[in-house]
Design a protein around this motif. Structure first.
Motif, mmCIF file in Angstrom:
data_model
loop_
_atom_site.group_PDB
_atom_site.id
_atom_site.type_symbol
_atom_site.label_atom_id
_atom_site.label_comp_id
_atom_site.label_asym_id
_atom_site.label_seq_id
_atom_site.Cartn_x
_atom_site.Cartn_y
_atom_site.Cartn_z
ATOM 1 N N LEU A 154 41.469 39.707 43.955
ATOM 2 C CA LEU A 154 40.597 37.992 43.394
ATOM 3 C C LEU A 154 40.572 37.624 42.630
ATOM 4 C CD1 LEU A 154 37.011 39.397 44.266
ATOM 5 C CD2 LEU A 154 38.405 37.684 46.369
ATOM 6 N N ALA A 155 41.692 37.674 41.218
ATOM 7 C CA ALA A 155 41.489 37.498 39.615
ATOM 8 C C ALA A 155 43.486 37.033 40.479
ATOM 9 C CB ALA A 155 41.893 38.876 39.615
ATOM 10 N N ASN A 156 44.265 37.556 41.589
ATOM 11 C CA ASN A 156 45.138 37.217 41.272
ATOM 12 C C ASN A 156 45.169 35.379 42.018
ATOM 13 O OD1 ASN A 156 46.092 39.436 39.767
ATOM 14 N ND2 ASN A 156 47.034 40.206 41.851
ATOM 15 N N ALA A 157 44.219 36.007 43.370
ATOM 16 C CA ALA A 157 44.548 34.671 44.197
ATOM 17 C C ALA A 157 43.581 33.617 43.408
ATOM 18 C CB ALA A 157 43.130 34.997 45.227
ATOM 19 N N ALA A 158 43.185 33.741 42.349
ATOM 20 C CA ALA A 158 42.194 32.379 41.470
ATOM 21 C C ALA A 158 42.985 32.248 40.289
ATOM 22 C CB ALA A 158 41.318 33.302 40.865
ATOM 23 N N ASP A 159 44.223 32.625 40.194
ATOM 24 C CA ASP A 159 45.226 32.853 38.462
ATOM 25 C C ASP A 159 45.846 31.807 39.503
ATOM 26 O OD1 ASP A 159 45.280 33.554 36.036
ATOM 27 O OD2 ASP A 159 47.325 34.275 36.792
ATOM 28 N N ASP A 160 45.880 30.279 37.796
ATOM 29 C CA ASP A 160 46.788 28.885 38.360
ATOM 30 C C ASP A 160 47.544 29.343 37.110
ATOM 31 O OD1 ASP A 160 47.957 27.105 39.223
ATOM 32 O OD2 ASP A 160 45.963 25.588 39.011
ATOM 33 N N PRO A 161 48.499 29.684 36.663
ATOM 34 C CA PRO A 161 49.272 29.439 35.882
ATOM 35 C C PRO A 161 49.136 28.064 34.931
ATOM 36 C CG PRO A 161 49.992 30.847 36.689
ATOM 37 C CD PRO A 161 49.395 31.021 37.562
ATOM 38 N N GLY A 162 48.811 28.062 33.699
ATOM 39 C CA GLY A 162 49.779 26.562 33.166
ATOM 40 C C GLY A 162 47.323 25.777 33.165
ATOM 41 N N GLN A 163 46.716 26.177 34.540
ATOM 42 C CA GLN A 163 45.930 25.305 35.113
ATOM 43 C C GLN A 163 44.592 26.347 34.345
ATOM 44 O OE1 GLN A 163 45.863 22.001 35.143
ATOM 45 N NE2 GLN A 163 47.492 22.603 34.744
ATOM 46 N N PHE A 164 44.796 27.695 35.048
ATOM 47 C CA PHE A 164 43.435 28.153 34.587
ATOM 48 C C PHE A 164 43.723 30.156 35.000
ATOM 49 C CE2 PHE A 164 39.809 31.435 37.793
ATOM 50 C CZ PHE A 164 38.053 30.631 36.178
ATOM 51 N N THR A 165 43.275 30.500 34.399
ATOM 52 C CA THR A 165 43.496 32.214 33.810
ATOM 53 C C THR A 165 42.578 32.826 34.004
ATOM 54 O OG1 THR A 165 45.214 31.690 32.051
ATOM 55 C CG2 THR A 165 44.101 34.174 32.203
ATOM 56 N N ALA A 166 43.045 33.657 35.543
ATOM 57 C CA ALA A 166 42.204 34.745 36.071
ATOM 58 C C ALA A 166 42.388 36.416 35.801
ATOM 59 C CB ALA A 166 41.666 34.351 37.639
ATOM 60 N N ILE A 167 41.002 36.867 35.053
ATOM 61 C CA ILE A 167 40.937 38.234 34.861
ATOM 62 C C ILE A 167 40.805 39.337 34.916
ATOM 63 C CG2 ILE A 167 41.702 39.753 32.330
ATOM 64 C CD1 ILE A 167 41.846 37.010 31.158
ATOM 65 N N ARG A 168 41.328 40.611 35.573
ATOM 66 C CA ARG A 168 40.916 41.247 36.682
ATOM 67 C C ARG A 168 39.971 42.854 34.689
ATOM 68 N NH1 ARG A 168 43.193 46.097 40.114
ATOM 69 N NH2 ARG A 168 44.491 45.928 38.224
ATOM 70 N N GLY A 169 38.886 42.748 34.744
ATOM 71 C CA GLY A 169 38.492 43.726 33.774
ATOM 72 C C GLY A 169 37.354 44.783 33.991
ATOM 73 N N PHE A 170 36.696 45.539 33.263
ATOM 74 C CA PHE A 170 36.123 46.918 33.610
ATOM 75 C C PHE A 170 34.943 46.766 32.587
ATOM 76 C CE2 PHE A 170 39.391 49.239 32.664
ATOM 77 C CZ PHE A 170 37.905 50.699 31.637
ATOM 78 N N GLU A 171 33.721 47.077 32.242
ATOM 79 C CA GLU A 171 33.504 47.943 31.060
ATOM 80 C C GLU A 171 32.192 48.582 31.351
ATOM 81 O OE1 GLU A 171 28.782 45.568 29.234
ATOM 82 O OE2 GLU A 171 29.053 44.878 30.916
ATOM 83 N N TRP A 172 32.681 49.836 30.040
ATOM 84 C CA TRP A 172 32.759 50.773 30.756
ATOM 85 C C TRP A 172 30.994 51.023 29.938
ATOM 86 C CZ3 TRP A 172 30.726 53.671 25.820
ATOM 87 C CH2 TRP A 172 31.565 54.992 25.871
ATOM 88 N N SER A 173 31.056 52.289 30.655
ATOM 89 C CA SER A 173 28.602 51.781 29.975
ATOM 90 C C SER A 173 28.439 53.432 29.701
ATOM 91 C CB SER A 173 28.674 51.274 31.364
ATOM 92 O OG SER A 173 29.029 50.132 31.449
#
Length: 438
Positions: A154-173
């Motif tokens: 999903l992050a790769n599909a949404a990522d639009d270099p120069g316009q919108f940066t989409a990042i995958r991460g996680f929350e260690w809990s």
């Protein structure tokens, strides 16, 4: 300890710029934290009628007027509202982007489908956005391996270099030690893989390029083994959340005789930038005025440049949309090292939120180490739309860090510190720290 010293070696100067675009009004908040008009500190979803004003911040991202399904179901009007321009008046070579790096979906304990999240944040006017669902902890069923892969897709599909940066991460809990966000790794760690903060730092050290943040610091009683310092993780631990949802964490725990998380973290030796996040668990990602967000100064709006800015601590925390904050100390931008043992330090602070805040009185507090709360060594009155220029004597013998807090002097801090402390007004933003290093 907390009173400002008499102004020594001081000159205050403000340069005005009256040619920037407008912004939604900033809501007034009473001392109990309730909105008295405009956009309030508490989510408007909880207010009478359930109305939520949608403040979109344009820039490199689209500031569309479309609503997400979640926003529409909340009865929320969509409003595009520009803030300050993205160019600093005190530095060159970078542009401001507005970021929210902490968000949840149904893949852990959120309400919304991950399929909708990145589009919602882009529509809301954010330039940089991350999904950070929980890794499984005892009480929360978190990411599976397939969901981790889905987040990446999903992050790769949404990522639009120069316009919108989409990042995958996680929350260690960890239910007692606290939560830590991690970005830019190829895999994730739950409590079976990393059962303590120290073991997470070791896991992170094996993933060069991975970046992490102390989340809502002090909400969980263990506070990351009370911010026990690990030199091997210092470079990768790039964030400390000062605004999470609608809360200012400066005095978190103080009324229970626990030191300020800012003081505890920085005094321990960590060197994080300071951030704000929405920690969104609902379905209207990005569309909440009054919740935390971050400003990043980037060479371009791409993942590589965003991670570079995070690693350089070239960021600030705020809880209003459209704010521009850039700051330099003796020419060194926030997040950097000042080569100084003792002497006068000249600060220049570019602070603006566009036309609606034009001329709005603001205050800058110079925070230095204290025992339980920061010591405030100077308080400078300024106005939005100005560049504040002031000089403060600093000595490494008093501690090796300095932070600037921006506040609204007309409003009270709903979670105040000691009586009479200069930071008992309403926090608007924090610069990342500088470190004094001979």
């Amino acid at each position: 300890m907390s009173e400002p010293h008499p102004h020594r070696c001081h000159h205050h100067h403000h340069e005005r710029d009256d040619h920037e675009s407008g912004q939604l009004p900033y809501g007034q908040i009473d001392p109990a934290g309730h909105p008295t008009g405009g956009l309030g500190r508490r989510s408007m979803l909880a207010a009478a009628g359930g109305l939520l004003m949608l403040a979109a911040v344009p820039g490199t991202a689209r500031a569309g007027t479309a609503m997400t399904a979640g926003a529409a179901s909340a009865g929320a009007p969509a409003m595009a509202a520009p803030g300050a321009s993205r160019a600093s008046r005190i530095s060159q070579g970078t542009t401001l982007v507005h970021a929210d790096l902490h968000n949840h979906t149904v893949m852990s304990d959120g309400d919304g489908s991950a399929d909708d999240a990145f589009a919602s944040m882009r529509e809301a006017g954010l330039d940089v956005a991350a999904l950070t669902d929980h890794a499984t902890m005892f009480a929360i069923s978190g990411l599976s391996r397939s969901e981790w892969r889905t987040t990446g897709a999903l992050a790769n599909a949404a990522d639009d270099p120069g316009q919108f940066t989409a990042i995958r991460g996680f929350e260690w809990s960890h239910p007692l030690q606290g939560h830590i966000n991690v970005w830019n790794t190829s895999d994730f760690a739950d409590l079976l893989r990393a059962g303590s903060p120290g073991s997470l730092y070791r896991w992170l050290a094996g993933r060069p390029g991975g970046l992490a943040s102390f989340n809502h610091p002090g909400r969980e009683i263990g506070r990351f083994d009370n911010f026990s310092y690990d030199a091997s993780a210092r470079q990768q631990l790039v964030g400390l959340e000062m605004f999470n949802r609608t809360d200012d964490y400066l005095f978190e725990g103080w009324s229970s005789w626990v030191a300020s998380p800012l003081v505890a973290c920085l005094n321990a030796g960590w060197r994080p930038g300071l951030t704000g996040v929405t920690d969104e668990h609902g379905t209207s990602w990005g569309f909440h005025e009054g919740k935390g967000r971050s400003g990043l100064w980037v060479a371009e709006n791409t993942r590589a440049a965003v991670f570079e800015a995070m690693a350089a601590r070239r960021c600030f925390a705020t809880r209003v949309s459209g704010l521009r904050l850039d700051a330099a100390a003796n020419g060194v931008r926030m997040g950097g090292v000042i080569g100084l043992v003792a002497g006068d330090v000249r600060f220049r602070v570019d602070l603006d939120r566009g036309a609606v805040w034009d001329g709005k009185p603001l205050r800058i507090q110079v925070l230095r180490p204290g025992t339980s709360v920061p010591t405030v060594v100077d308080v400078v009155d300024t106005v939005s739309g100005s560049v504040a220029d002031f000089t403060v004597p600093l000595d490494v013998a008093d501690g090796d860090w300095v932070v600037l807090r921006v506040s609204d002097p007309e409003l009270a801090n709903p979670t105040p510190g000691p009586s009479g402390h200069p930071c008992n007004d309403f926090g608007v933003a924090y610069s990342s720290p500088w470190w004094l290093q001979p």
